[in-house]
Design a protein around this motif. Structure first.
Motif, PDB file in Angstrom:
ATOM      1  N   SER A  78      39.164  12.099  20.998  1.00  0.00           N
ATOM      2  CA  SER A  78      37.882  12.247  21.688  1.00  0.00           C
ATOM      3  C   SER A  78      37.140  13.467  21.159  1.00  0.00           C
ATOM      4  O   SER A  78      37.733  14.343  20.518  1.00  0.00           O
TER       5      SER A  78
ATOM      6  N   GLU B 192      30.047   9.528  16.888  1.00  0.00           N
ATOM      7  CA  GLU B 192      30.782   8.278  16.730  1.00  0.00           C
ATOM      8  C   GLU B 192      31.572   8.267  15.425  1.00  0.00           C
ATOM      9  O   GLU B 192      32.694   7.736  15.366  1.00  0.00           O
ATOM     10  N   GLN B 193      30.999   8.853  14.368  1.00  0.00           N
ATOM     11  CA  GLN B 193      31.712   8.943  13.095  1.00  0.00           C
ATOM     12  C   GLN B 193      32.987   9.764  13.245  1.00  0.00           C
ATOM     13  O   GLN B 193      34.047   9.386  12.736  1.00  0.00           O
TER      14      GLN B 193
ATOM     15  N   CYS C 260      34.658  10.354  16.103  1.00  0.00           N
ATOM     16  CA  CYS C 260      35.591   9.655  16.992  1.00  0.00           C
ATOM     17  C   CYS C 260      36.324   8.520  16.274  1.00  0.00           C
ATOM     18  O   CYS C 260      37.451   8.166  16.651  1.00  0.00           O
ATOM     19  N   ALA C 261      35.687   7.956  15.241  1.00  0.00           N
ATOM     20  CA  ALA C 261      36.291   6.837  14.516  1.00  0.00           C
ATOM     21  C   ALA C 261      37.289   7.287  13.466  1.00  0.00           C
ATOM     22  O   ALA C 261      37.994   6.442  12.888  1.00  0.00           O
TER      23      ALA C 261
ATOM     24  N   GLN D 175      34.014  11.432  30.506  1.00  0.00           N
ATOM     25  CA  GLN D 175      34.598  10.326  29.743  1.00  0.00           C
ATOM     26  C   GLN D 175      36.065  10.068  30.092  1.00  0.00           C
ATOM     27  O   GLN D 175      36.546   8.942  29.967  1.00  0.00           O
TER      28      GLN D 175
ATOM     29  N   ARG E 212      24.125  10.995  17.960  1.00  0.00           N
ATOM     30  CA  ARG E 212      25.184  10.110  18.442  1.00  0.00           C
ATOM     31  C   ARG E 212      26.000   9.519  17.293  1.00  0.00           C
ATOM     32  O   ARG E 212      27.225   9.389  17.402  1.00  0.00           O
ATOM     33  N   ASP E 213      25.323   9.174  16.177  1.00  0.00           N
ATOM     34  CA  ASP E 213      26.075   8.549  15.089  1.00  0.00           C
ATOM     35  C   ASP E 213      27.078   9.513  14.465  1.00  0.00           C
ATOM     36  O   ASP E 213      28.142   9.088  13.990  1.00  0.00           O
TER      37      ASP E 213
END
Length: 300
Positions: free
Chosen positions: A253, A243-244, A246-247, A12, A239-240
């Motif tokens: 990251s 993503e949670q 990372c947000a 990434q 994945r969610d």
């Protein structure tokens, strides 16, 4: 991608880099060793210790006093594999291994320093100090925004003397200012915390032999590690959930740092735990909350 990253969780950081096809930049010690035959001797930890005047020897020559620190002379997998403190002659006899060495048990701050070298001369430094966890693990690393003058003076002189002719990145691990390990690559755990433009300058260093990143706007970051107990087979988080995390405010990251399809014993891990994730961030408290969320997944 000529930035040769074999760990999928770190791609990434480099997937958008404009790196010419003929420029190969190592992130693994195995590649760095193969591509730098004139300087690969630095992976000999016994040579690194003795060239600094430290009392060190291979197993087979007993220490004259204790405690000492024992480790493999070569270890291109890292993660503290095979290392331990020896407190007595009994410990030494029990720990004896061909290809291992001992050296003084150094005291002081444990710092990982990335340095951009042009013909062995430092052009830029990045320092991170490790906050120790249990039994060879690190709880987190503080990626500093500022300089470390003592390290840059002593280790810089070492680089100019011992790495003349080498242009590229090097990573030096020090304890109390003494070098314990040298790697002919950078620490690919936190390049996002060095700031915008750092990866572009990395490419230019290997392509043109010059360093252009100033990094005047750098700020302190943190790389927070999650270890879980050995002996279990863990699954990647959904994945969610990633993503949670990372947000969350202050998070840069997330790395999920193991191969789900590879058996746990085939991963190089320290005695104190199995590393499952790393959260890079600008806010330490936020990263610890993020780590707790990830721990709930792995514990289940």
């Amino acid at each position: 991608m000529p930035i040769c990253e074999i760990d999928p969780w770190r791609v990434q950081y480099f997937e958008t880099a404009n790196c010419p096809a003929h420029v190969f930049i190592p992130t693994e010690d195995s590649d760095a060793w193969l591509w730098n035959p004139n300087h690969r001797w630095v992976y000999d930890k016994l040579a690194v210790a003795t060239c600094q005047g430290l009392d060190a020897a291979p197993h087979g020559i007993a220490p004259t006093s204790y405690p000492v620190f024992s480790k493999p002379i070569y270890n291109l997998k890292g993660m503290g594999v095979g290392s331990r403190t020896l407190h007595s002659a009994t410990d030494y006899e029990a720990a004896y291994r061909p290809g291992h060495m001992w050296m003084p048990l150094l005291e002081g701050e444990h710092v990982s320093s990335d340095v951009a070298l042009v013909d062995g001369r430092p052009n830029w430094w990045g320092h991170a100090n490790g906050i120790a966890g249990n039994d060879g693990t690190f709880d987190y690393w503080e990626v500093r925004s500022g300089a470390a003058p003592a390290i840059e003076t002593s280790a810089g002189a070492w680089c100019r003397h011992h790495l003349a002719g080498y242009t590229g990145m090097a990573n030096l691990e020090t304890i109390g200012g003494r070098i314990i390990e040298v790697h002919l690559r950078f620490a690919d755990q936190w390049p996002d915390l060095y700031g915008d433009g750092w990866v572009d300058s990395l490419v230019r260093l290997y392509e043109c032999g010059e360093w252009t990143f100033a990094g005047h706007a750098r700020r302190t970051g943190y790389s927070v590690v999650l270890f879980m107990p050995h002996g279990k087979r863990y699954r990647h988080p959904p994945r969610d959930l990633v993503e949670q995390v990372c947000a969350m405010d202050g998070i840069s990251s997330v790395q999920v740092t193991f191969h789900e399809t590879v058996s746990p014993e085939r991963h190089a891990m320290p005695p104190g735990g199995f590393r499952v994730a790393i959260v890079n961030c600008w806010d330490l408290a936020a990263a610890k909350r993020a780590r707790a969320l990830l721990r709930e997944h792995f514990a289940a």
